[in-house]
Design an enzyme around this catalytic site. Structure first.
Site, PDB file in Angstrom:
ATOM      1  N   LYS A 198       0.818  -1.219   0.000  1.00 45.71           N
ATOM      2  CA  LYS A 198       0.000   0.000   0.000  1.00 45.71           C
ATOM      3  C   LYS A 198       0.847   1.261   0.000  1.00 45.71           C
ATOM      4  O   LYS A 198       0.428   2.302  -0.516  1.00 45.71           O
ATOM      5  CB  LYS A 198      -0.974   0.006   1.180  1.00 45.71           C
ATOM      6  N   ARG A 215      -9.194  -1.338  16.325  1.00 43.75           N
ATOM      7  CA  ARG A 215      -9.514  -1.029  14.938  1.00 43.75           C
ATOM      8  C   ARG A 215     -10.463  -2.124  14.477  1.00 43.75           C
ATOM      9  O   ARG A 215     -11.464  -2.369  15.140  1.00 43.75           O
ATOM     10  CB  ARG A 215      -8.236  -0.908  14.085  1.00 43.75           C
TER      11      ARG A 215
END
Length: 357
Positions: free
Chosen positions: A34, A129
Protein backbone atom coordinates in the site's frame (compact mmCIF):
# COMPACT_ATOMS: atom_id res chain seq x y z
CA UNK A 1 10.97 18.60 -10.15
CA UNK A 2 11.54 16.80 -6.86
CA UNK A 3 11.82 13.02 -7.10
CA UNK A 4 11.87 9.93 -4.92
CA UNK A 5 14.33 7.17 -5.73
CA UNK A 6 14.04 3.47 -4.85
CA UNK A 7 17.40 1.75 -4.52
CA UNK A 8 16.94 -1.67 -6.09
CA UNK A 9 19.85 -3.51 -4.49
CA UNK A 10 18.96 -2.30 -0.99
CA UNK A 11 15.36 -3.44 -1.50
CA UNK A 12 16.63 -6.81 -2.71
CA UNK A 13 18.91 -7.16 0.33
CA UNK A 14 16.02 -6.41 2.70
CA UNK A 15 13.74 -8.85 0.92
CA UNK A 16 16.29 -11.66 1.00
CA UNK A 17 17.00 -10.99 4.67
CA UNK A 18 13.30 -11.32 5.53
CA UNK A 19 12.67 -14.26 3.21
CA UNK A 20 15.52 -16.20 4.77
CA UNK A 21 14.35 -15.72 8.36
CA UNK A 22 10.73 -16.52 7.47
CA UNK A 23 11.58 -19.66 5.52
CA UNK A 24 13.88 -20.88 8.29
CA UNK A 25 10.89 -20.74 10.64
CA UNK A 26 8.33 -22.20 8.19
CA UNK A 27 6.40 -18.94 8.09
CA UNK A 28 4.45 -17.82 5.04
CA UNK A 29 4.51 -14.11 4.30
CA UNK A 30 3.31 -11.51 1.86
CA UNK A 31 4.47 -8.01 0.98
CA UNK A 32 2.18 -5.12 1.92
CA UNK A 33 2.36 -2.79 -1.08
CA UNK A 34 0.00 0.00 0.00
CA UNK A 35 2.97 2.34 0.55
CA UNK A 36 3.63 2.23 -3.21
CA UNK A 37 0.19 3.69 -4.01
CA UNK A 38 -0.19 1.50 -7.09
CA UNK A 39 2.94 2.85 -8.81
CA UNK A 40 3.65 0.33 -11.59
CA UNK A 41 7.38 1.07 -11.72
CA UNK A 42 7.77 0.06 -8.10
CA UNK A 43 5.24 -2.78 -8.21
CA UNK A 44 7.34 -4.35 -10.98
CA UNK A 45 10.36 -4.15 -8.70
CA UNK A 46 8.46 -5.99 -5.96
CA UNK A 47 7.31 -8.70 -8.34
CA UNK A 48 10.85 -9.08 -9.72
CA UNK A 49 12.02 -10.08 -6.23
CA UNK A 50 10.00 -13.28 -6.55
CA UNK A 51 7.11 -12.19 -4.34
CA UNK A 52 4.10 -14.51 -4.72
CA UNK A 53 1.68 -12.78 -2.34
CA UNK A 54 0.92 -9.06 -2.21
CA UNK A 55 -1.36 -7.25 0.24
CA UNK A 56 -3.00 -3.87 -0.32
CA UNK A 57 -5.85 -1.76 1.04
CA UNK A 58 -6.93 -0.33 -2.34
CA UNK A 59 -8.78 -2.43 -4.91
CA UNK A 60 -7.36 -0.29 -7.72
CA UNK A 61 -3.84 -1.30 -6.66
CA UNK A 62 -4.77 -4.99 -6.60
CA UNK A 63 -6.15 -4.59 -10.13
CA UNK A 64 -2.75 -3.28 -11.27
CA UNK A 65 -0.96 -6.18 -9.58
CA UNK A 66 -3.20 -8.73 -11.31
CA UNK A 67 -2.57 -6.98 -14.65
CA UNK A 68 1.19 -7.26 -14.10
CA UNK A 69 1.08 -10.89 -12.93
CA UNK A 70 -2.26 -12.74 -12.63
CA UNK A 71 -0.61 -15.63 -10.75
CA UNK A 72 0.24 -13.54 -7.67
CA UNK A 73 -2.07 -14.12 -4.72
CA UNK A 74 -3.65 -10.76 -3.85
CA UNK A 75 -4.97 -9.94 -0.38
CA UNK A 76 -7.32 -7.07 0.45
CA UNK A 77 -6.34 -6.03 3.97
CA UNK A 78 -9.36 -4.24 5.37
CA UNK A 79 -13.05 -5.14 5.71
CA UNK A 80 -14.68 -4.71 2.27
CA UNK A 81 -17.10 -1.87 1.60
CA UNK A 82 -20.45 -2.92 0.13
CA UNK A 83 -19.91 -0.89 -3.05
CA UNK A 84 -16.56 -2.60 -3.68
CA UNK A 85 -17.71 -6.21 -3.37
CA UNK A 86 -17.74 -7.00 -7.10
CA UNK A 87 -14.19 -5.72 -7.67
CA UNK A 88 -12.86 -7.27 -4.48
CA UNK A 89 -14.00 -10.71 -5.61
CA UNK A 90 -12.61 -9.98 -9.08
CA UNK A 91 -9.17 -8.72 -8.05
CA UNK A 92 -8.54 -10.01 -4.51
CA UNK A 93 -8.02 -13.70 -3.91
CA UNK A 94 -8.30 -13.14 -0.16
CA UNK A 95 -9.93 -10.43 1.97
CA UNK A 96 -9.97 -9.55 5.67
CA UNK A 97 -13.47 -9.66 7.17
CA UNK A 98 -15.35 -8.83 10.36
CA UNK A 99 -19.04 -8.71 9.34
CA UNK A 100 -21.38 -11.62 8.54
CA UNK A 101 -23.43 -9.39 6.23
CA UNK A 102 -20.36 -8.52 4.17
CA UNK A 103 -19.24 -12.14 3.89
CA UNK A 104 -22.73 -13.04 2.65
CA UNK A 105 -22.35 -10.41 -0.09
CA UNK A 106 -18.92 -11.83 -0.98
CA UNK A 107 -20.45 -15.31 -1.16
CA UNK A 108 -23.19 -14.15 -3.52
CA UNK A 109 -20.75 -12.28 -5.75
CA UNK A 110 -18.29 -15.19 -5.79
CA UNK A 111 -21.12 -17.43 -7.02
CA UNK A 112 -21.89 -14.94 -9.81
CA UNK A 113 -18.22 -14.88 -10.83
CA UNK A 114 -17.87 -18.66 -10.40
CA UNK A 115 -14.98 -18.20 -7.98
CA UNK A 116 -14.04 -19.34 -4.50
CA UNK A 117 -13.17 -16.28 -2.43
CA UNK A 118 -10.91 -16.79 0.57
CA UNK A 119 -11.33 -14.82 3.77
CA UNK A 120 -9.37 -14.11 6.94
CA UNK A 121 -11.49 -13.47 10.03
CA UNK A 122 -9.93 -10.58 11.91
CA UNK A 123 -10.18 -10.67 15.71
CA UNK A 124 -10.20 -7.62 18.01
CA UNK A 125 -7.34 -7.94 20.46
CA UNK A 126 -7.02 -4.51 22.00
CA UNK A 127 -5.92 -2.04 19.32
CA UNK A 128 -9.59 -1.14 18.70
CA UNK A 129 -9.51 -1.03 14.94
CA UNK A 130 -11.12 -3.83 12.91
CA UNK A 131 -11.97 -7.19 14.46
CA UNK A 132 -14.65 -9.55 15.78
CA UNK A 133 -14.87 -9.51 19.58
CA UNK A 134 -13.38 -12.68 21.08
CA UNK A 135 -16.53 -13.72 22.94
CA UNK A 136 -18.47 -13.62 19.66
CA UNK A 137 -15.91 -15.52 17.56
CA UNK A 138 -17.31 -19.06 17.80
CA UNK A 139 -20.84 -17.97 16.85
CA UNK A 140 -19.42 -15.80 14.07
CA UNK A 141 -17.32 -18.64 12.67
CA UNK A 142 -20.25 -21.04 12.76
CA UNK A 143 -22.45 -18.58 10.87
CA UNK A 144 -20.13 -18.41 7.86
CA UNK A 145 -18.64 -21.91 7.85
CA UNK A 146 -21.00 -23.27 5.19
CA UNK A 147 -21.42 -20.18 3.00
CA UNK A 148 -21.07 -21.20 -0.66
CA UNK A 149 -17.96 -20.12 -2.59
CA UNK A 150 -16.30 -18.88 0.59
CA UNK A 151 -13.15 -20.53 1.96
CA UNK A 152 -12.08 -19.54 5.47
CA UNK A 153 -8.35 -19.29 5.01
CA UNK A 154 -7.59 -18.40 8.58
CA UNK A 155 -7.80 -15.96 11.47
CA UNK A 156 -5.76 -12.86 12.11
CA UNK A 157 -5.41 -9.71 14.12
CA UNK A 158 -4.11 -6.21 13.65
CA UNK A 159 -2.06 -4.48 16.32
CA UNK A 160 -0.19 -1.16 16.66
CA UNK A 161 -1.91 0.63 13.75
CA UNK A 162 -4.50 2.69 15.66
CA UNK A 163 -3.95 2.70 19.41
CA UNK A 164 -0.31 1.58 19.45
CA UNK A 165 -0.99 -1.75 21.21
CA UNK A 166 2.08 -3.91 20.68
CA UNK A 167 2.01 -7.56 19.55
CA UNK A 168 3.45 -9.03 22.72
CA UNK A 169 4.03 -12.74 23.19
CA UNK A 170 0.89 -12.88 25.36
CA UNK A 171 -1.21 -11.32 22.59
CA UNK A 172 0.01 -13.83 20.02
CA UNK A 173 -0.49 -16.73 22.43
CA UNK A 174 -4.09 -15.56 22.85
CA UNK A 175 -4.50 -15.56 19.06
CA UNK A 176 -3.09 -19.11 18.95
CA UNK A 177 -5.63 -20.19 21.57
CA UNK A 178 -8.45 -18.89 19.38
CA UNK A 179 -7.16 -21.18 16.63
CA UNK A 180 -7.19 -24.18 18.97
CA UNK A 181 -10.69 -23.33 20.20
CA UNK A 182 -12.14 -23.06 16.69
CA UNK A 183 -10.42 -26.22 15.47
CA UNK A 184 -11.70 -28.21 18.46
CA UNK A 185 -15.24 -26.84 18.14
CA UNK A 186 -15.67 -27.41 14.41
CA UNK A 187 -13.23 -30.28 13.83
CA UNK A 188 -11.35 -28.38 11.14
CA UNK A 189 -7.81 -27.16 10.43
CA UNK A 190 -7.08 -23.45 10.11
CA UNK A 191 -4.26 -22.94 7.58
CA UNK A 192 -3.26 -19.36 8.50
CA UNK A 193 -2.89 -17.63 11.81
CA UNK A 194 -1.98 -14.18 10.52
CA UNK A 195 -0.71 -12.33 13.54
CA UNK A 196 2.49 -10.90 12.20
CA UNK A 197 3.16 -7.46 10.76
CA UNK A 198 6.45 -5.54 10.72
CA UNK A 199 6.03 -4.69 14.38
CA UNK A 200 6.11 -8.40 15.33
CA UNK A 201 9.46 -9.15 13.66
CA UNK A 202 11.52 -8.53 16.85
CA UNK A 203 9.49 -11.23 18.64
CA UNK A 204 10.22 -13.64 15.82
CA UNK A 205 13.95 -12.87 15.85
CA UNK A 206 13.98 -13.63 19.60
CA UNK A 207 12.09 -16.89 18.92
CA UNK A 208 9.29 -15.58 21.15
CA UNK A 209 6.59 -16.09 18.50
CA UNK A 210 4.07 -18.86 19.26
CA UNK A 211 4.52 -21.55 16.62
CA UNK A 212 0.85 -21.38 15.62
CA UNK A 213 1.38 -17.85 14.25
CA UNK A 214 2.47 -18.89 10.77
CA UNK A 215 1.66 -15.94 8.51
CA UNK A 216 3.17 -12.43 8.38
CA UNK A 217 2.19 -9.29 6.44
CA UNK A 218 5.24 -7.09 5.93
CA UNK A 219 5.54 -3.57 4.56
CA UNK A 220 7.45 -1.10 6.73
CA UNK A 221 10.26 -3.50 7.67
CA UNK A 222 10.85 -4.37 4.01
CA UNK A 223 11.14 -0.75 2.88
CA UNK A 224 12.72 0.79 6.01
CA UNK A 225 14.35 -2.08 7.93
CA UNK A 226 12.83 -0.72 11.12
CA UNK A 227 12.46 -2.40 14.50
CA UNK A 228 9.15 -0.87 15.60
CA UNK A 229 9.78 -1.80 19.23
CA UNK A 230 12.98 0.23 19.52
CA UNK A 231 12.80 2.57 16.53
CA UNK A 232 16.26 1.39 15.46
CA UNK A 233 17.26 -0.30 12.22
CA UNK A 234 17.20 -4.10 12.33
CA UNK A 235 20.77 -5.37 12.13
CA UNK A 236 21.47 -6.59 8.61
CA UNK A 237 18.81 -4.39 6.96
CA UNK A 238 18.83 -1.04 5.14
CA UNK A 239 16.83 1.98 6.34
CA UNK A 240 17.31 3.98 3.13
CA UNK A 241 15.67 1.95 0.36
CA UNK A 242 13.91 5.23 -0.52
CA UNK A 243 15.43 8.71 -0.69
CA UNK A 244 13.93 12.07 -1.61
CA UNK A 245 15.79 14.58 -3.77
CA UNK A 246 14.70 18.20 -4.15
CA UNK A 247 16.32 21.07 -6.07
CA UNK A 248 17.43 24.41 -4.65
CA UNK A 249 15.57 27.24 -6.40
CA UNK A 250 16.74 30.17 -4.22
CA UNK A 251 19.59 30.92 -1.81
CA UNK A 252 19.48 34.20 0.13
CA UNK A 253 20.70 35.56 3.45
CA UNK A 254 17.51 36.56 5.31
CA UNK A 255 16.44 37.63 8.81
CA UNK A 256 15.70 34.81 11.25
CA UNK A 257 12.36 36.36 12.32
CA UNK A 258 9.61 37.65 10.01
CA UNK A 259 9.08 41.42 9.88
CA UNK A 260 5.65 43.11 9.90
CA UNK A 261 2.18 42.61 11.31
CA UNK A 262 1.58 38.93 12.03
CA UNK A 263 -1.48 37.05 10.81
CA UNK A 264 -2.43 33.54 9.78
CA UNK A 265 -0.33 32.09 6.96
CA UNK A 266 -1.70 30.52 3.79
CA UNK A 267 -1.44 27.06 5.36
CA UNK A 268 -3.33 28.07 8.51
CA UNK A 269 -0.40 28.63 10.88
CA UNK A 270 1.05 31.72 12.49
CA UNK A 271 4.57 32.62 13.48
CA UNK A 272 4.89 32.78 17.27
CA UNK A 273 7.37 35.44 18.37
CA UNK A 274 9.98 34.34 20.90
CA UNK A 275 11.82 36.32 23.56
CA UNK A 276 15.03 35.15 21.90
CA UNK A 277 14.12 36.71 18.54
CA UNK A 278 16.75 39.16 17.39
CA UNK A 279 15.85 41.13 14.29
CA UNK A 280 19.54 41.65 13.68
CA UNK A 281 20.25 37.91 13.28
CA UNK A 282 20.26 36.39 9.80
CA UNK A 283 20.79 32.97 8.26
CA UNK A 284 21.51 31.57 4.81
CA UNK A 285 18.22 30.15 3.63
CA UNK A 286 17.57 27.89 0.65
CA UNK A 287 14.19 27.24 -0.92
CA UNK A 288 13.46 23.82 -2.41
CA UNK A 289 10.93 22.86 -5.08
CA UNK A 290 8.70 20.77 -2.84
CA UNK A 291 5.94 21.61 -0.38
CA UNK A 292 3.02 20.46 1.73
CA UNK A 293 1.16 19.19 -1.34
CA UNK A 294 3.77 16.46 -1.52
CA UNK A 295 5.13 15.85 1.98
CA UNK A 296 5.12 16.80 5.64
CA UNK A 297 8.45 18.19 6.96
CA UNK A 298 8.36 16.13 10.17
CA UNK A 299 8.68 12.92 8.12
CA UNK A 300 11.87 13.82 6.25
CA UNK A 301 15.44 14.42 7.42
CA UNK A 302 18.25 16.01 5.39
CA UNK A 303 21.21 13.67 4.89
CA UNK A 304 23.49 16.65 5.43
CA UNK A 305 23.43 16.89 9.26
CA UNK A 306 24.22 20.62 9.08
CA UNK A 307 20.94 21.45 7.34
CA UNK A 308 17.93 22.51 9.42
CA UNK A 309 14.39 22.39 8.05
CA UNK A 310 12.65 25.69 8.85
CA UNK A 311 9.13 25.33 7.46
CA UNK A 312 7.07 24.66 4.35
CA UNK A 313 4.26 26.24 2.38
CA UNK A 314 2.08 24.44 -0.14
CA UNK A 315 4.76 24.26 -2.86
CA UNK A 316 8.09 25.24 -1.25
CA UNK A 317 10.31 24.04 1.59
CA UNK A 318 12.65 26.46 3.40
CA UNK A 319 15.88 25.17 4.92
CA UNK A 320 18.78 26.77 6.79
CA UNK A 321 22.14 25.95 5.19
CA UNK A 322 24.22 28.43 7.21
CA UNK A 323 26.26 25.75 8.97
CA UNK A 324 26.78 23.44 6.02
CA UNK A 325 30.26 23.10 4.61
CA UNK A 326 29.08 21.90 1.19
CA UNK A 327 28.83 25.24 -0.59
CA UNK A 328 25.39 24.72 -2.11
CA UNK A 329 24.36 26.65 -5.21
CA UNK A 330 21.19 27.12 -7.25
CA UNK A 331 20.22 23.88 -9.00
CA UNK A 332 21.90 21.57 -6.49
CA UNK A 333 19.92 18.64 -5.14
CA UNK A 334 19.33 18.15 -1.42
CA UNK A 335 18.82 14.53 -0.39
CA UNK A 336 16.57 13.42 2.45
CA UNK A 337 16.00 10.24 4.40
CA UNK A 338 12.30 9.46 4.63
CA UNK A 339 10.10 7.98 7.34
CA UNK A 340 7.22 5.65 6.47
CA UNK A 341 4.52 8.35 6.53
CA UNK A 342 6.78 10.65 4.56
CA UNK A 343 7.14 8.07 1.81
CA UNK A 344 3.38 7.55 1.82
CA UNK A 345 2.77 11.25 1.13
CA UNK A 346 5.46 11.38 -1.55
CA UNK A 347 4.38 8.23 -3.36
CA UNK A 348 0.78 9.42 -3.39
CA UNK A 349 1.76 12.72 -5.01
CA UNK A 350 1.42 13.06 -8.77
CA UNK A 351 3.95 15.89 -8.61
CA UNK A 352 6.85 13.74 -7.39
CA UNK A 353 8.75 11.75 -10.01
CA UNK A 354 9.39 8.10 -9.14
CA UNK A 355 12.77 6.69 -10.16
CA UNK A 356 14.98 3.62 -9.66
CA UNK A 357 18.57 3.72 -8.46
Amino acid sequence: MAFIKLYREKLKDNYQFLDTIFKSRNIQWGVVSKLLCGNKIYLKEIIALGVREIHDSRVSNLRKIKALDPTIQTVYIKPPAKRSIENIVRYADVSFNTEIYTIQLLSEEAQRQDKVHKIIIMIEMGDLREGVMGEELIAFYGSILKMPNIEIRGIGTNLNCLSGIMPTQDKLIQLSLYKQLIEAKFNITIPWVSGGTSVAIPLMLKNARPMAVNHFRIGEALFFGKDLFTGETIEGMHNDVFKLYSEIIEITEKPDAPIGELGESGVGTSYVPSASDDLGETSLRAILDIGLLDMQPQYIEAEDPDITIIDASSDMLVIDISNSKKGYKIGDLISFKIKYMGALYLLNSDYIEKTIG
